[in-house]
Scaffold this motif. Sequence first.
Motif, PDB file in Angstrom:
ATOM      1  N   TYR A 267      -3.000   3.860  -3.179  1.00 51.91           N
ATOM      2  CA  TYR A 267      -2.944   2.727  -4.102  1.00 51.91           C
ATOM      3  C   TYR A 267      -2.711   1.488  -3.236  1.00 51.91           C
ATOM      4  O   TYR A 267      -1.749   1.444  -2.451  1.00 51.91           O
TER       5      TYR A 267
ATOM      6  N   CYS B 112       0.843  -1.195   0.000  1.00 51.32           N
ATOM      7  CA  CYS B 112       0.000   0.000   0.000  1.00 51.32           C
ATOM      8  C   CYS B 112       0.871   1.234   0.000  1.00 51.32           C
ATOM      9  O   CYS B 112       1.854   1.321   0.750  1.00 51.32           O
TER      10      CYS B 112
ATOM     11  N   HIS C  12      -7.362   3.180  -5.018  1.00 51.03           N
ATOM     12  CA  HIS C  12      -7.115   2.409  -6.236  1.00 51.03           C
ATOM     13  C   HIS C  12      -6.685   1.014  -5.794  1.00 51.03           C
ATOM     14  O   HIS C  12      -5.644   0.861  -5.151  1.00 51.03           O
TER      15      HIS C  12
ATOM     16  N   THR D  66     -11.748   5.635 -10.304  1.00 52.19           N
ATOM     17  CA  THR D  66     -11.222   5.643  -8.944  1.00 52.19           C
ATOM     18  C   THR D  66     -12.359   5.399  -7.958  1.00 52.19           C
ATOM     19  O   THR D  66     -13.441   5.967  -8.097  1.00 52.19           O
TER      20      THR D  66
END
Length: 267
Positions: free
Chosen positions: A44, A24, A91, A77
């Motif tokens: 992300y 992450c 994401h 997103t």
Amino acid sequence: MLIQEKIIQNVKNKCIEDESVSACMMYGSFTKGEGDQYSDVEFYIFIRDQDINHFNSRYWISEVNTADLIFYNEYGTEVVIFSNMIRGEFHFLPESKMEIIKSFKSTGVFPNPESMYVYDSTEQLQPLLEGLGGSGPERMTDKNVNFAFNNFANAWLMGVNVMKRGELARSLEVLTQVQKYILQLIRVKEKTVERWLNSTKNLETDISVQSYHNYVSITAKLRECELKTAYKNALKMIEKLYNSLSDFYVVDIDQDFIQKLYVHLNK
């Protein structure tokens, strides 16, 4: 501690607890030392390839913090509005696509890659984040300056034409594009191009008082007289920017072209 910092810690804890999460990373204001009580949280999150098809992102997010709304925006997103009115962007991608991080380098400046690190069980994330360090892409180039001038001309002419047709709402919408390209040129002139892609961010402190005052003059309400004044002032600004920048950059437009735009506005 800010509410956002608690959410960030909750995301980290959730990543550690969930074996399906490989890594992450975070992006946005909190990675640049600019986060405050109004900032979003943005991540992300990479999921093990064998788990991605069964991964429930909506449930995962709701376990991070109570949420009122979770949805996908027009860019794909996953956006969350937490119950405490903090916005989040998530994401979720398979671990095998982690190298997408390399593509981020062209989007801006990442002064502290370490602040983007949240969690990693693969030992792949840290080297990828280190690749984002240092200065960002060169923005003060002939290509970028010409791009901004040319796209200004295109947006300005479209905005004026629809205004003349009586489509005032559409003209007001196009005016935001005119403003965008002018701001990019102002940032080149004043050497504040780190925010090239998000040219209004921190505008109140990033550019000179005079340039900010000039920017105000190209804003408008949905009234024909205000729109016409804004487009006229935009043309005055682009003429000044052309005079300032054309000696240093290759520009397609010239003074004759700018004068034709003045004539067109006043027809």
